[in-house]
Design a protein around this motif. Structure first.
Motif, PDB file in Angstrom:
ATOM      1  N   GLY A  75      38.238  39.839  30.712  1.00 36.36           N
ATOM      2  CA  GLY A  75      39.636  39.710  30.339  1.00 36.36           C
ATOM      3  C   GLY A  75      40.590  39.554  31.500  1.00 36.36           C
ATOM      4  N   LEU A  76      40.116  39.700  32.729  1.00 37.89           N
ATOM      5  CA  LEU A  76      40.977  39.443  33.875  1.00 37.89           C
ATOM      6  C   LEU A  76      41.244  37.937  33.957  1.00 37.89           C
ATOM      7  N   VAL A  77      42.448  37.572  34.398  1.00 38.65           N
ATOM      8  CA  VAL A  77      42.835  36.161  34.393  1.00 38.65           C
ATOM      9  C   VAL A  77      43.514  35.785  35.702  1.00 38.65           C
ATOM     10  N   THR A  78      43.462  34.499  36.002  1.00 41.80           N
ATOM     11  CA  THR A  78      44.196  33.948  37.146  1.00 41.80           C
ATOM     12  C   THR A  78      45.267  32.969  36.700  1.00 41.80           C
ATOM     13  N   VAL A  79      45.265  32.612  35.407  1.00 42.79           N
ATOM     14  CA  VAL A  79      46.262  31.691  34.852  1.00 42.79           C
ATOM     15  C   VAL A  79      46.772  32.265  33.536  1.00 42.79           C
ATOM     16  N   ASP A  80      47.849  31.686  33.026  1.00 44.61           N
ATOM     17  CA  ASP A  80      48.394  32.061  31.721  1.00 44.61           C
ATOM     18  C   ASP A  80      47.451  31.528  30.646  1.00 44.61           C
ATOM     19  N   MET A  81      46.683  32.407  30.026  1.00 45.82           N
ATOM     20  CA  MET A  81      45.643  31.982  29.096  1.00 45.82           C
ATOM     21  C   MET A  81      46.205  31.251  27.883  1.00 45.82           C
ATOM     22  N   ALA A  82      47.402  31.598  27.449  1.00 43.20           N
ATOM     23  CA  ALA A  82      47.973  30.993  26.248  1.00 43.20           C
ATOM     24  C   ALA A  82      48.495  29.589  26.508  1.00 43.20           C
ATOM     25  N   ASN A  83      49.120  29.394  27.647  1.00 45.92           N
ATOM     26  CA  ASN A  83      49.815  28.132  27.907  1.00 45.92           C
ATOM     27  C   ASN A  83      49.057  27.179  28.827  1.00 45.92           C
ATOM     28  N   LEU A 207      45.545  34.845  23.994  1.00 50.76           N
ATOM     29  CA  LEU A 207      45.568  33.396  23.877  1.00 50.76           C
ATOM     30  C   LEU A 207      46.779  32.882  23.119  1.00 50.76           C
ATOM     31  N   VAL A 208      47.723  33.764  22.771  1.00 50.37           N
ATOM     32  CA  VAL A 208      48.922  33.364  22.039  1.00 50.37           C
ATOM     33  C   VAL A 208      50.133  33.532  22.952  1.00 50.37           C
ATOM     34  N   PRO A 209      51.144  32.644  22.822  1.00 45.97           N
ATOM     35  CA  PRO A 209      52.269  32.630  23.764  1.00 45.97           C
ATOM     36  C   PRO A 209      52.999  33.956  23.917  1.00 45.97           C
ATOM     37  N   ASN A 210      53.300  34.629  22.823  1.00 41.19           N
ATOM     38  CA  ASN A 210      54.072  35.874  22.905  1.00 41.19           C
ATOM     39  C   ASN A 210      53.197  37.093  23.179  1.00 41.19           C
ATOM     40  N   GLY A 211      51.899  36.904  23.163  1.00 42.42           N
ATOM     41  CA  GLY A 211      50.998  37.999  23.458  1.00 42.42           C
ATOM     42  C   GLY A 211      51.109  39.135  22.454  1.00 42.42           C
ATOM     43  N   ILE A 212      50.962  40.334  22.965  1.00 41.21           N
ATOM     44  CA  ILE A 212      51.000  41.525  22.115  1.00 41.21           C
ATOM     45  C   ILE A 212      52.405  42.122  22.056  1.00 41.21           C
ATOM     46  N   ALA A 213      53.345  41.504  22.772  1.00 47.40           N
ATOM     47  CA  ALA A 213      54.713  42.034  22.859  1.00 47.40           C
ATOM     48  C   ALA A 213      55.379  42.254  21.502  1.00 47.40           C
ATOM     49  N   PRO A 214      55.270  41.320  20.530  1.00 49.30           N
ATOM     50  CA  PRO A 214      55.934  41.554  19.240  1.00 49.30           C
ATOM     51  C   PRO A 214      55.390  42.762  18.480  1.00 49.30           C
ATOM     52  N   TYR A 215      54.234  43.253  18.855  1.00 45.89           N
ATOM     53  CA  TYR A 215      53.595  44.361  18.142  1.00 45.89           C
ATOM     54  C   TYR A 215      53.420  45.587  19.045  1.00 45.89           C
ATOM     55  N   LEU A 425      47.563  42.171  40.510  1.00 50.63           N
ATOM     56  CA  LEU A 425      46.960  41.753  41.773  1.00 50.63           C
ATOM     57  C   LEU A 425      46.039  40.550  41.586  1.00 50.63           C
ATOM     58  N   THR A 426      45.224  40.559  40.539  1.00 48.79           N
ATOM     59  CA  THR A 426      44.214  39.519  40.354  1.00 48.79           C
ATOM     60  C   THR A 426      44.844  38.133  40.261  1.00 48.79           C
ATOM     61  N   GLN A 427      45.889  38.005  39.458  1.00 45.43           N
ATOM     62  CA  GLN A 427      46.489  36.697  39.251  1.00 45.43           C
ATOM     63  C   GLN A 427      47.194  36.183  40.504  1.00 45.43           C
ATOM     64  N   ASN A 428      47.677  37.093  41.346  1.00 52.49           N
ATOM     65  CA  ASN A 428      48.416  36.703  42.535  1.00 52.49           C
ATOM     66  C   ASN A 428      47.570  36.710  43.805  1.00 52.49           C
ATOM     67  N   ALA A 429      46.301  37.085  43.691  1.00 48.03           N
ATOM     68  CA  ALA A 429      45.439  37.187  44.868  1.00 48.03           C
ATOM     69  C   ALA A 429      45.014  35.805  45.346  1.00 48.03           C
ATOM     70  N   PRO A 430      44.670  35.664  46.612  1.00 47.80           N
ATOM     71  CA  PRO A 430      44.144  34.379  47.106  1.00 47.80           C
ATOM     72  C   PRO A 430      42.785  34.081  46.496  1.00 47.80           C
ATOM     73  N   ASP A 431      42.378  32.827  46.609  1.00 53.51           N
ATOM     74  CA  ASP A 431      41.107  32.409  46.006  1.00 53.51           C
ATOM     75  C   ASP A 431      39.935  33.250  46.501  1.00 53.51           C
TER      76      ASP A 431
END
Length: 474
Positions: A75-83, A207-215, A425-431
């Motif tokens: 579940g760790l990501v380097t990009v916006d999974m939804a968009n 994988l959805v734009p608004n994520g879990i924020a609405p809930y 940290l993961t998304q902003n870390a260098p390659d």
């Protein structure tokens, strides 16, 4: 005159026999090879222009990291999974998550069972490597375990059926709440299905734009997600036993009892710890009412087991809460489950050994059963290999980034425990740091015991015993 028998085996048949022999004799190495092959295949698929919305080739670091996180259900990501990903990319991720959740050896055995309608000894030996880490090496293994070799066929059916049913039920339970939020049937169907799959597989991809924020404060939605994560984290062998003896607890195996009891204890302790440590933290849930504080504490405690969802910025947690999260993520969920970590039964065995030593008894006992010493040796090996992996990865990421130790340690343990929670940290870390985290995810999912057994290849038989001498310990 005698003639040599003519072999009518085709080249494909001979290749298949070689693969079967290799899988049955060294399931640990076979698992690592298949996991590696899947990572490479999904890296290739996610790297295609059709997989992302930009229409360009995906950078190698992002494609590789997402492939590892998908196959290892982290579940760790380097990009916006939804968009970032296209519908094709989301479909690839969905398939990869389901494959990673059941385990490659189990999936291969399920496919073999469907195609041939029978399960041979080799297939059983291969599948049992996923359900019992003690079987990843050659040699005899006592059958006093959660799932015996003769029950593997039933376990495979349980895995396939339980995944489909649980994910479907979770999606149906989430659907009305999501529909009231989106007012669009197809969109609600996609959102509810996405959260159902990602929660049961303990992946945590949003994988959805608004994520879990609405809930984020919805009691019904968060409770269903917690139940789904719990079901995914207890393990398929537990489902198998409970399906047969749900109303007869006396017939539950020791593995089932240890898994359920330890899981509940850790969940309660985690909830109480987060509730107390974040009670006055307005950046997380300290400004909410008492009921919401209890709900958010419970949700965070369950997600650190390997769920991966978060209703607020993890980086805003107090350092004390981050440390509690580190400990919970390192333990993870149950054996042969969709969760990672060293597993709850490993922790239980270590505590039972400590209690036995404190009482001065020679054997570990729990629920009127004696636990053999080889289980303790495996548990110690798992913890040591896990701690070594985390320590090495933490040092490397610290060297490659300017991040603080608490954030680096949290993301590294999240990668090892395939939790998916991140301080950012993961998304902003260098390659280079992302590659280190990807390898950590791989090692955490494949399993430290599997890696060790693959290196050893087989159990070495020793025909002599050396003189005994006791060093000073403690």
């Amino acid at each position: 005159m005698a003639t040599k028998p003519v072999s009518h085996r085709s080249l494909l048949g001979k290749v298949r026999d070689r693969i079967d022999d290799f899988a049955a004799s060294t399931p640990a190495r076979f698992a690592i090879i298949i996991f590696t092959a899947l990572v490479l295949v999904f890296t290739l698929l996610l790297g295609l222009p059709i997989s992302n919305r930009t229409g360009d080739f995906t950078p190698l670091a992002d494609a590789f990291f997402t492939a590892v996180s998908t196959i290892c259900v982290t579940g760790l990501v380097t990009v916006d999974m939804a968009n970032y990903w296209s519908p094709f990319g989301h479909a690839v991720i969905f398939i990869g998550v389901e494959i990673g959740a059941v385990g490659v050896l189990t999936l291969a055995s399920i496919l073999g069972l469907v195609i041939s309608r029978r399960l041979g000894l080799r297939a059983k030996l291969m599948a049992v490597g996923d359900s019992n880490p003690l079987r990843v090496r050659r040699g005899a293994v006592a059958e006093g375990q959660a799932v015996r070799l003769g029950e593997i066929g039933g376990l495979l059916v349980t895995v396939a059926v339980s995944m489909l049913i649980i994910e479907l039920v979770i999606a149906l339970l989430l659907f009305p709440r999501v529909l009231s939020e989106t007012n669009d049937f197809l969109d609600a169907l996609w959102v509810s299905s996405s959260f159902a799959v990602m929660s049961f597989t303990n992946t945590g991809f949003v994988l959805v734009p608004n994520g879990i924020a609405p809930y984020a404060t919805d009691v019904w939605f968060l409770s269903i997600i917690m139940i789904s994560v719990f079901l995914g984290a207890v393990g398929f062998p537990v489902f198998f036993v409970l399906a047969r003896n749900l109303r007869r607890p006396k017939r539950w195996s020791l593995h089932v009892k240890l898994t359920l009891v330890t899981t509940v204890i850790l969940f309660v302790l985690g909830t109480l710890a987060f509730f107390a440590l974040e009670f006055n933290n307005p950046r997380t849930f300290g400004s909410l009412d008492f009921g919401q504080r209890a709900l958010q504490s419970s949700f965070l405690s369950m997600m650190t087991r390997s769920g991966g969802f978060s209703t607020f910025d993890i980086a805003e947690l107090n350092n004390s809460s981050l440390l509690v999260g580190d400990m919970l993520m390192f333990v993870g969920g149950g054996s042969a489950s969709t969760a990672g970590g060293i597993k709850v039964t490993t922790l239980a065995i270590l505590f039972l050994a400590a209690f036995a030593e404190a009482r001065g008894t020679d054997s570990m006992e729990a629920f009127d059963r004696r636990i053999p010493s080889d289980v303790l040796r495996v548990s110690v090996s798992v913890v040591l290999w896990g701690a070594t992996t985390v320590a090495t990865a933490t040092i490397l990421v610290l060297q490659l980034t300017d991040a603080s130790l608490d954030h680096v340690l949290f993301d590294v343990i999240s990668a090892f425990g395939t939790s998916g929670l991140s301080t950012g940290l993961t998304q902003n870390a260098p390659d280079s740091a992302q590659y280190v985290l990807a390898i950590t995810m791989f090692m955490g999912r494949v399993g430290t015991v599997t890696l060790a057994a693959a290196l050893a290849a087989s159990t070495r038989r020793q025909l002599f015993r050396r003189a005994e001498e006791r060093p000073i310990v403690g």
